[in-house]
Structure formats: structure tokens, C-alpha cells
Design a protein around this motif. Structure first.
Motif, mmCIF file in Angstrom:
data_model
loop_
_atom_site.group_PDB
_atom_site.id
_atom_site.type_symbol
_atom_site.label_atom_id
_atom_site.label_comp_id
_atom_site.label_asym_id
_atom_site.label_seq_id
_atom_site.Cartn_x
_atom_site.Cartn_y
_atom_site.Cartn_z
ATOM 1 N N CYS A 162 0.868 -1.161 -0.093
ATOM 2 C CA CYS A 162 -0.047 0.043 -0.101
ATOM 3 C C CYS A 162 0.998 1.228 -0.021
ATOM 4 O O CYS A 162 1.749 1.143 0.632
ATOM 5 N N ASN A 163 0.565 2.180 -0.732
ATOM 6 C CA ASN A 163 1.264 3.570 -0.947
ATOM 7 C C ASN A 163 0.300 4.760 -0.703
ATOM 8 O O ASN A 163 -1.086 4.513 -0.875
ATOM 9 N N ALA A 164 0.694 5.568 0.245
ATOM 10 C CA ALA A 164 -0.077 6.883 0.442
ATOM 11 C C ALA A 164 0.608 8.062 0.467
ATOM 12 O O ALA A 164 1.857 8.135 0.967
ATOM 13 N N VAL A 165 0.010 9.105 -0.133
ATOM 14 C CA VAL A 165 0.589 10.505 -0.224
ATOM 15 C C VAL A 165 -0.204 11.385 0.768
ATOM 16 O O VAL A 165 -1.466 11.709 0.488
ATOM 17 N N VAL A 166 0.364 11.681 1.943
ATOM 18 C CA VAL A 166 -0.329 12.306 3.236
ATOM 19 C C VAL A 166 0.360 13.570 3.207
ATOM 20 O O VAL A 166 1.518 13.924 3.303
ATOM 21 N N ARG A 167 -0.619 14.512 3.597
ATOM 22 C CA ARG A 167 -0.253 15.768 4.064
ATOM 23 C C ARG A 167 -0.504 15.971 5.534
ATOM 24 O O ARG A 167 -1.530 15.545 6.081
ATOM 25 N N ASP A 168 0.554 16.359 6.205
ATOM 26 C CA ASP A 168 0.601 16.792 7.527
ATOM 27 C C ASP A 168 -0.112 17.961 7.962
ATOM 28 O O ASP A 168 -0.909 18.763 7.199
ATOM 29 N N ILE A 169 -0.089 18.208 9.199
ATOM 30 C CA ILE A 169 -0.611 19.340 9.706
ATOM 31 C C ILE A 169 -0.122 20.879 9.167
ATOM 32 O O ILE A 169 -0.800 21.675 9.328
ATOM 33 N N LEU A 170 0.968 20.855 8.791
ATOM 34 C CA LEU A 170 1.419 22.067 7.914
ATOM 35 C C LEU A 170 1.327 21.897 6.460
ATOM 36 O O LEU A 170 1.940 22.602 5.640
#
Length: 120
Positions: free
Chosen positions: A95-103
Motif C-alpha cells: 500500500c502507498n499513500a501521499v499524506v499531508r501533515d498539519i503543515l
């Protein structure tokens, strides 16, 4: 930090079905994309299916009509329903994911992989 945990792999006979799950957890503001990749014995890792927010799901030609990727946004979980499995589908699935953090910074993460073996 974000963790991706896959589950659902196993041994299945040709023509059978399996459903993989990938649960994302940790410091997630939003998820731009999720995808499934696989790496068979002696082969390079290849794309199976990807979903990008606001876009359609794309599939490798070899799995079109047999595999379906879905996603539960509330649970940050992606699924891969695999039907009519063939021996050539045998591989470790990642599984692969492009995730944005709180910034709002994007980062790419990989799961540890789950083995799918199609054999009689």
C-alpha cells in the motif's frame, strides 16, 4: 509520522478472490492519493491501482475488470478487491499513500506488504 498497515493476503486457488485492506494512521491532515503496488518473484515493483483525491481510479491493464480499488475516507482505509485471481498475480502487495501533515506538507508512505499467493 504515518503508518500504513495492510492485511488480507493469503493463499488462494486460481479463480478465487481476496480482499486487501490498508489502514492509514498517525499525523494525517489529508490524503492526496492512495495506491496498491505489487512485486512478484524476480520482478520489479509495479503499479496495480491508484486513487487520487478528486480523480478517478486507475488500474494496470493486467488487472482491469478483475480488481477493484475502493476507499473509506472516514477511516483512511483503502481496499483492493481481487477477483478471478491468476497465478501471475502472485506477489507481495504494498500500500502507498501521499499524506499531508498539519503543515500541509506532502509525504509518501509505504506499508510493510502482504503476500498473495495464487496456486492450486
Amino acid at each position: 509520522q504515518v503508518q500504513l498497515v495492510e492485511s488480507g493476503g493469503g493463499l488462494v486457488q486460481p479463480g478465487g478472490s481476496l480482499r486487501l485492506s490498508c489502514a492509514a494512521s498517525g499525523s494525517i491532515f489529508s490524503i492526496d492519493a492512495m495506491g496498491w503496488y505489487r512485486q512478484g518473484p524476480g520482478k520489479q515493483r509495479e503499479l496495480v491501482a491508484t486513487f487520487r483525491s478528486g480523480d478517478t481510479t486507475n488500474y494496470a491493464d493486467s488487472v482491469k475488470g478483475r480488481f477493484t480499488m475502493s476507499r473509506d475516507m472516514a477511516k483512511n482505509t483503502a481496499y483492493l478487491q481481487m477477483n478471478n485471481l491468476k497465478p501471475e498475480d502472485t506477489a507481495a502487495y504494498y500500500c502507498n499513500a501521499v499524506v499531508r501533515d498539519i503543515l500541509y506538507r506532502p509525504n509518501t508512505y509505504w506499508g510493510q506488504g502482504t503476500q498473495v499467493t495464487v496456486s492450486s
